[in-house]
Design an enzyme around this catalytic site. Structure first.
Site, PDB file in Angstrom:
ATOM      1  N   CYS A  43       0.811  -1.195   0.000  1.00  0.00           N
ATOM      2  CA  CYS A  43       0.000   0.000   0.000  1.00  0.00           C
ATOM      3  C   CYS A  43       0.852   1.255   0.000  1.00  0.00           C
ATOM      4  O   CYS A  43       2.074   1.205   0.083  1.00  0.00           O
ATOM      5  CB  CYS A  43      -0.910   0.019   1.227  1.00  0.00           C
ATOM      6  N   ASN A  76       1.812   0.590   5.911  1.00  0.00           N
ATOM      7  CA  ASN A  76       2.461  -0.068   4.776  1.00  0.00           C
ATOM      8  C   ASN A  76       3.450  -1.071   5.339  1.00  0.00           C
ATOM      9  O   ASN A  76       4.360  -0.699   6.087  1.00  0.00           O
ATOM     10  CB  ASN A  76       3.189   0.965   3.905  1.00  0.00           C
ATOM     11  N   GLY A  77       3.267  -2.329   4.993  1.00  0.00           N
ATOM     12  CA  GLY A  77       4.159  -3.368   5.500  1.00  0.00           C
ATOM     13  C   GLY A  77       3.379  -4.563   5.987  1.00  0.00           C
ATOM     14  O   GLY A  77       2.203  -4.746   5.661  1.00  0.00           O
ATOM     15  N   TYR A 109      11.525  -2.089  -8.544  1.00  0.00           N
ATOM     16  CA  TYR A 109      10.227  -2.232  -9.192  1.00  0.00           C
ATOM     17  C   TYR A 109       9.104  -1.428  -8.553  1.00  0.00           C
ATOM     18  O   TYR A 109       8.363  -0.738  -9.240  1.00  0.00           O
ATOM     19  CB  TYR A 109       9.852  -3.722  -9.220  1.00  0.00           C
ATOM     20  N   GLY A 114      -1.057   0.337  -4.637  1.00  0.00           N
ATOM     21  CA  GLY A 114      -2.216  -0.454  -4.259  1.00  0.00           C
ATOM     22  C   GLY A 114      -3.452   0.038  -4.972  1.00  0.00           C
ATOM     23  O   GLY A 114      -3.704   1.243  -5.015  1.00  0.00           O
TER      24      GLY A 114
END
Length: 496
Positions: free
Chosen positions: A31, A132-133, A277, A58
């Protein structure tokens, strides 16, 4: 009870978002998070644009919570940022500060109830948390919270972090101490942006596995912004200040920005896939755009595995910078061999069998007159399962390519991620079960070569020990509990 204004639409069926047929053959990020403290500004609209810039992180759900004193205004729903919000909805989100989130599910299924921000009530007021994670000790933490009589309504680790903060605050801690107590209970990867009635907090885990940056807006007074990437700052005209450090908590209030280092032994281990990426190529890490780093990956790739060919091109969009670098170092002419349909989103309409057999033409279409009779080098950033790569090679051969040589600007992905990337179990990762020669045979390419692990890290120009590259080596910087490990990790450790 502290009021929360919430506007959401009916929940979409989970199956709409979890179709195996629609599952991409790429690692998927968890996210993007965003936060801003800017009294007098339209914080909801600024957050909307910040999330819009972070949409690549996301695409399943999006949400914004604003604080107007003790009152929280919340809107979240399934879909893209531009689908979840419009002008009238944003007008219903007044306040002096805001936090926002755009989600790809890794822990917790793709349902509206799991969309963020996660809002929970405490004795000091509500808090709205975005994450996030991925935590690796969720089972233990959930058991502890259930024993403390917390009613967990989602299946996400993010809600658990919010309740852990609430538990400490309700026991007498202030916002800062309560947050720090909760962070010490969390193991794994977490970059958090947390809204409270008095300010916004941002933190990263002691390894800084997921990114988080600080920006400034205005001059008198200076206001502060938090974002997963610098592209979220650029879109609203904010200036990049610095990264949030591993194990650091920043506290943004009317007094400005304060910093607290809550971890005794921070050790930077930024996910290297962020640079290869995930993050947008125009985002800045280590004082340069990731576009520049990805071009260096391509140059290093050419130095390690050049091949005689007529044209080199990248898989749009993530393979293009490396393909340009490959061309510069190898002397093979760069061109475009594939055209991407940039308006294709996720569709719930199943293609016909003939369409399925034609592969990936909905998203990528080869240029027949460019490829016919040519020896081509196609550059991509990674191969996970190999299904998409094989279809892509077939499409190039059908377009008339005489030879197809594939070059990958990262090492073979041999291990799953437990820190917020959606990867298969190890037996589904093609490089975990096959040699490079066997993969080449399965993809039906004339040759296949990956970038070396050493070359990938060398190209960063940074301390090579400051990155997490567990998906290539199996060397996980945060210990994985056996129960979690068994869910994905089933093979022996691979030496790179």
């Amino acid at each position: 009870m502290i009021p929360i204004d919430s506007v959401t639409s009916d929940e979409y069926p989970e199956s709409h978002f979890n179709s195996n047929n629609d599952r991409p053959d790429k690692p998927e990020e968890a996210c993007g998070v965003f936060g801003i403290y800017a009294p007098g500004e339209d914080v909801a609209k600024l957050t909307y644009f910040g999330l819009y810039a972070l949409q690549h992180r996301g695409q399943e759900s999006a949400g914004i919570a604003t604080f107007e004193g003790t009152k929280v205004h919340l809107h979240k729903d399934m879909g893209l940022v531009s689908q979840v919000f419009n002008e009238s909805i944003l007008e219903e989100l007044p306040g002096n500060l805001a936090v926002g989130h755009t989600r790809y599910s890794t822990t917790g299924s793709s349902r509206k109830v799991n969309a963020q921000p996660a809002v929970v009530e405490t004795r000091l007021g509500n808090l709205a948390l975005t994450h996030n994670g991925n935590l690796v000790n969720t089972t233990q933490l959930r058991d502890e919270l259930v024993k403390s009589n917390f009613n967990l309504v989602t299946t996400t680790d993010s809600e658990m972090i919010a309740f852990a903060i609430a538990e400490a605050v309700n026991a007498g801690a202030d916002w800062l101490d309560g947050a720090i107590q909760a962070f010490h209970r969390c193991q794994g990867a977490f970059s958090l942006v947390i809204g409270t009635p008095v300010g916004v907090m941002g933190t990263r885990d002691p390894n800084g596995i997921r990114p988080l940056v600080i920006g400034t807006v205005g001059t008198n007074p200076v206001r502060y912004v938090l974002s997963s990437e610098t592209c979220g700052l650029d879109i609203i005209g904010a200036e990049y200040l610095r990264d949030v450090e591993p194990g650091e908590l920043v506290w943004i209030t009317e007094e400005g920005l304060a910093s607290f280092h809550w971890s005794r032994k921070p050790q930077r281990k930024l996910c290297i896939f962020e640079m290869i990426y995930f993050a947008r190529p125009d985002s800045v890490m280590h004082n340069e755009s990731l576009y520049s780093y990805r071009m260096r990956l391509g140059r290093q790739l050419a130095a390690e595995s050049n091949v005689e060919a007529d044209i080199v091109f990248g898989v749009p969009d993530s393979g293009i910078p490396a393909a340009i670098g490959f061309s510069q170092a190898s002397g093979v002419s760069y061109g475009e061999g594939l055209i991407k349909n940039r308006y294709v989103g996720r569709t719930f309409i199943q293609p016909t069998q003939n369409m399925r057999e034609s592969g990936i033409r909905m998203k990528l279409n080869p240029l027949k007159d460019v490829l016919a009779g040519k020896r081509v080098v196609i550059v991509d950033d990674s191969i996970v399962r190999g299904t998409t790569s094989r279809k892509l090679v077939k499409a190039l051969r059908d377009a008339g390519a005489a030879e197809v040589h594939m070059r990958i600007s990262s090492p073979p992905v041999t291990h799953p991620c437990f820190y917020g990337i959606d990867t298969d179990s190890q037996d589904q990762l093609i490089a975990a079960t096959k040699s490079v020669a066997e993969i080449a045979q399965q993809l039906e390419v004339n040759s296949l070569a990956y970038l070396s692990w050493e070359g990938m890290l060398k190209a960063t120009g940074e301390d090579t020990n400051s990155f997490c590259s567990a998906c290539f080596t199996g060397d996980y910087p945060v210990a994985i509990p056996e129960q979690v490990k068994r869910s994905k990790l089933i093979l022996e450790k691979v030496v790179v």
